[in-house]
Design an enzyme around this catalytic site. Structure first.
Site, PDB file in Angstrom:
ATOM      1  N   HIS A   1       0.865  -1.174   0.000  1.00  0.00           N
ATOM      2  CA  HIS A   1       0.000   0.000   0.000  1.00  0.00           C
ATOM      3  C   HIS A   1       0.907   1.232   0.000  1.00  0.00           C
ATOM      4  O   HIS A   1       2.036   1.164   0.495  1.00  0.00           O
ATOM      5  CB  HIS A   1      -0.828  -0.057   1.299  1.00  0.00           C
ATOM      6  CG  HIS A   1      -1.914   0.955   1.419  1.00  0.00           C
ATOM      7  ND1 HIS A   1      -1.671   2.254   1.797  1.00  0.00           N
ATOM      8  CD2 HIS A   1      -3.257   0.854   1.237  1.00  0.00           C
ATOM      9  CE1 HIS A   1      -2.826   2.905   1.849  1.00  0.00           C
ATOM     10  NE2 HIS A   1      -3.797   2.085   1.509  1.00  0.00           N
TER      11      HIS A   1
ATOM     12  N   ASP B   1       3.043  -4.932   8.013  1.00  0.00           N
ATOM     13  CA  ASP B   1       1.844  -4.104   7.858  1.00  0.00           C
ATOM     14  C   ASP B   1       0.644  -5.035   7.973  1.00  0.00           C
ATOM     15  O   ASP B   1       0.334  -5.767   7.036  1.00  0.00           O
ATOM     16  CB  ASP B   1       1.902  -3.399   6.493  1.00  0.00           C
ATOM     17  CG  ASP B   1       0.582  -2.736   6.120  1.00  0.00           C
ATOM     18  OD1 ASP B   1      -0.377  -2.799   6.922  1.00  0.00           O
ATOM     19  OD2 ASP B   1       0.505  -2.152   5.020  1.00  0.00           O
TER      20      ASP B   1
ATOM     21  N   GLN C   1      -4.612  -5.258   6.877  1.00  0.00           N
ATOM     22  CA  GLN C   1      -5.650  -6.119   6.296  1.00  0.00           C
ATOM     23  C   GLN C   1      -5.637  -7.510   6.902  1.00  0.00           C
ATOM     24  O   GLN C   1      -6.368  -8.380   6.437  1.00  0.00           O
ATOM     25  CB  GLN C   1      -5.443  -6.224   4.773  1.00  0.00           C
ATOM     26  CG  GLN C   1      -5.537  -4.920   4.041  1.00  0.00           C
ATOM     27  CD  GLN C   1      -6.934  -4.342   4.045  1.00  0.00           C
ATOM     28  OE1 GLN C   1      -7.911  -5.043   4.293  1.00  0.00           O
ATOM     29  NE2 GLN C   1      -7.038  -3.056   3.785  1.00  0.00           N
TER      30      GLN C   1
ATOM     31  N   LYS D   1     -10.217  -0.865  10.741  1.00  0.00           N
ATOM     32  CA  LYS D   1     -10.318  -2.084   9.932  1.00  0.00           C
ATOM     33  C   LYS D   1     -10.525  -3.297  10.826  1.00  0.00           C
ATOM     34  O   LYS D   1     -10.553  -4.427  10.370  1.00  0.00           O
ATOM     35  CB  LYS D   1      -9.071  -2.243   9.062  1.00  0.00           C
ATOM     36  CG  LYS D   1      -9.030  -1.196   7.942  1.00  0.00           C
ATOM     37  CD  LYS D   1      -7.925  -1.444   6.958  1.00  0.00           C
ATOM     38  CE  LYS D   1      -8.140  -0.659   5.681  1.00  0.00           C
ATOM     39  NZ  LYS D   1      -7.526   0.636   5.626  1.00  0.00           N
TER      40      LYS D   1
ATOM     41  N   CYS E   1      -4.885   2.627  -3.576  1.00  0.00           N
ATOM     42  CA  CYS E   1      -3.624   3.096  -2.972  1.00  0.00           C
ATOM     43  C   CYS E   1      -2.477   2.142  -3.249  1.00  0.00           C
ATOM     44  O   CYS E   1      -1.559   2.005  -2.430  1.00  0.00           O
ATOM     45  CB  CYS E   1      -3.761   3.334  -1.463  1.00  0.00           C
ATOM     46  SG  CYS E   1      -4.953   4.604  -1.073  1.00  0.00           S
TER      47      CYS E   1
END
Lengths: 411, 151
Positions: A128, A205, A208, A231, A369
């Protein structure tokens, strides 16, 4: 603690999310944009309201009743996050504004202190923008070099290429766990082990990942882990940076202000201990407490049950979308989370987004993104249905029917 | 009554999307500019050939984008051909008002003609920029900007 009930009942679960009874353009909302943000259960909304109605005050400051109450609930959330991702100490949990800020803190703090001119920073082709740009900024400032692990046509990292890039020149690896655009689940544990053999720290990261599967940062052995509250069915504007204690403790603060100090004179300031040293200023108290409520909620369902339901949805959705003539899925990795990105030859994703919206279906269209990834797949944009545990097979049927109606219009 | 999809994706728009007019690079262009909408990736270049009398002799565009942006660009090239630069700028103003819902083509005087087909687009706020992208590029080209962005 995972105290999941043993039955997963999606009909009951949907009742926990007030917004799911909304109608859009006269049709029941079909929310398939969970990679952008997840919906909030009533318990989270109520908890935030309760803070403002009954507990409103600042944290770590007052000796008065309300401040102590707010501080107690705020810090209790730190404990909940620690348990949820299985960190070893609560001081390893830093509250931020979100994944983006978490990554930026590491780039600006760890990066500025420990990286040198000519060092390589390794990321992947499916990052991202928030895991690209902070490193580019650092490279520009320090003269480091950004290296990118390439991916194959299914959207999987090419392991031999990773091994080639992983030289002693690499001083930091920052890698996405689950791709927001492709759904690919990266073998982060293996990546971390390989990097650690060369003593290279790794940031994961997890934006998600946290909402799709159980996270165990000790098992992964990652050095940093970043994610966002919104999220994870919590409010926007709050996120988490996890870091191994000794590493976090070596980081200079990137922001100065209240809360992060031990003492201040005009001559010399000494900093507070972790975690406060990295949390300057009044935090998003309602947001943090709301995030705690989201974790409580998820614990009643269980991340394993969520993963199981979502993998059934993914299999069904993949089959259903593949059956649509000419539809091409972007992201066909063997290890995937419930994200379905697709393109059709004659319908631009932007038109697709508008057309399915008329059926009350919310999907994301655009570059997500991840502009370099769009270039990699030679598409200007994709349409993306990203699923969560409150989604149903019926909703995927409705998406498929809506895509077919769009095809008729464009035929 | 009607499906709003039908209002936005009218036959004319779908047809221009499928067979865009003047979809080419214009040799001998005197003005050109890129239009880019980073939000959705729409990317097109508008070419104009303006003669010394300030008449737009020829106009063309190239690039990729959604049906709305492509059809709008195609219809714009048809509308601008033969117009003076001043007329083109007036049309730009009117079109801009139209897509923002600030001009009712049935009630207010205008020279939009077939372009009024975009009058319903303000119901789709995320798509207004798609319709106006080529116009911004043409306006930028006339005013010697090399690229315009509509985000």
């Amino acid at each position: 603690m995972k105290t999941a009930s043993n039955t997963f009942n999606v009909t009951e679960i949907r009742k926990d999310f007030p917004i799911l009874s909304t109608r859009v353009h006269g049709k029941p909302l079909v929310y398939l944009d969970n990679a952008a943000t997840t919906l909030k259960p009533k318990s989270v909304i109520d908890r935030i309201r309760r803070y403002y109605e009954k507990e409103c005050s600042n944290v770590h400051r007052g000796v008065h009743y309300l401040s102590e109450l707010a501080t107690k609930h705020f810090e209790a959330t730190r404990g909940k996050v620690k348990e949820f991702i299985n960190a070893s100490r609560t001081e390893e949990i830093i509250f931020t504004r979100g994944t983006t800020e978490s990554i930026n803190i590491v780039a600006q703090s760890y990066g500025r202190k420990f990286l040198r001119k000519g060092d390589d920073i390794l990321i992947s082709a499916m990052e991202h923008h928030s895991n690209i740009v902070p490193w580019q900024m650092l490279c520009e400032e320090k003269g480091c070099v950004l290296k990118v692990i390439p991916i194959n046509d299914d959207g999987e990292l090419i392991w031999p290429e990773f091994e080639k890039l992983l030289t002693p020149k690499v001083k930091f690896v920052s890698i996405v766990y689950i791709s927001n655009s492709l759904g690919t689940v990266n073998p982060v544990k293996k990546i971390i082990a390989a990097a650690h053999r060369l003593k290279i720290p790794v940031l994961v990261d997890g934006a998600q990942a946290v909402n799709h599967r159980a996270i165990d940062v000790q098992d992964l052995d990652c050095d940093f882990f970043a994610f966002s509250g919104h999220k994870l069915f919590g409010p926007t504007g709050v996120g988490v940076l996890y870091g191994k204690f000794d590493l976090l403790n070596s980081l200079p603060p990137v922001q100065g202000g209240g809360d992060m100090i031990a003492s201040v004179t005009f001559e010399k300031t000494t900093y507070n201990v972790l975690p406060h040293r990295l949390e300057a200023g009044t935090p998003h108290i309602a947001g943090v407490i709301g995030l705690g409520a989201a974790i409580d909620y998820l614990n009643t369902i269980g991340m394993d049950a969520i993963e199981k339901h979502e993998s059934e949805l993914l299999a069904y959705g993949t089959k259903t979308l593949k059956a649509i003539p000419k539809l091409r899925l972007i992201g066909t990795a063997k290890e995937k989370a419930a994200i379905l990105a697709f393109v059709l030859p004659n319908i631009h994703p932007h038109d697709m987004g508008t057309l399915v919206d008329q059926d009350g279906i919310a999907i994301r269209t655009g570059h997500h993104c991840t502009m370099p990834l769009m270039l990699r797949f030679n598409v200007p944009a994709t349409s993306r249905a990203s699923l969560s545990f409150y989604n149903t097979k019926k909703e995927l049927d409705e998406l498929a029917a809506s895509i077919k109606r769009a095809q008729e219009i464009f035929s | 009554m009607s499906d709003p999809r039908a209002d936005l994706y009218q036959e004319v728009i779908l047809e221009h999307n499928k067979k865009p007019r003047n979809f080419k690079k214009l040799e001998g262009a005197t003005h050109q500019a890129e239009g880019y909408n980073p939000l959705c990736g729409d990317h097109l270049t508008v070419f104009l050939k303006v003669n010394p009398q300030r008449v737009i002799e020829d106009v063309a565009f190239q690039g990729s984008g959604c049906a709305i942006s492509k059809a709008s660009a195609s219809m714009m090239t048809v509308a601008l051909k033969g117009k003076t630069v001043q007329e083109a700028e007036e049309l730009f103003e009117q079109f801009h008002k139209l897509v923002k819902g600030d001009l009712d083509p049935e009630k207010e005087p205008n020279k939009l003609g077939r372009l009024s087909i975009f009058s319903q687009i303000w119901h789709f706020p995320a798509r207004v920029k798609c319709a106006s992208l080529s116009w911004h590029a043409a306006h930028g080209a006339i005013n010697k900007q090399q690229s315009v962005s509509t985000e």
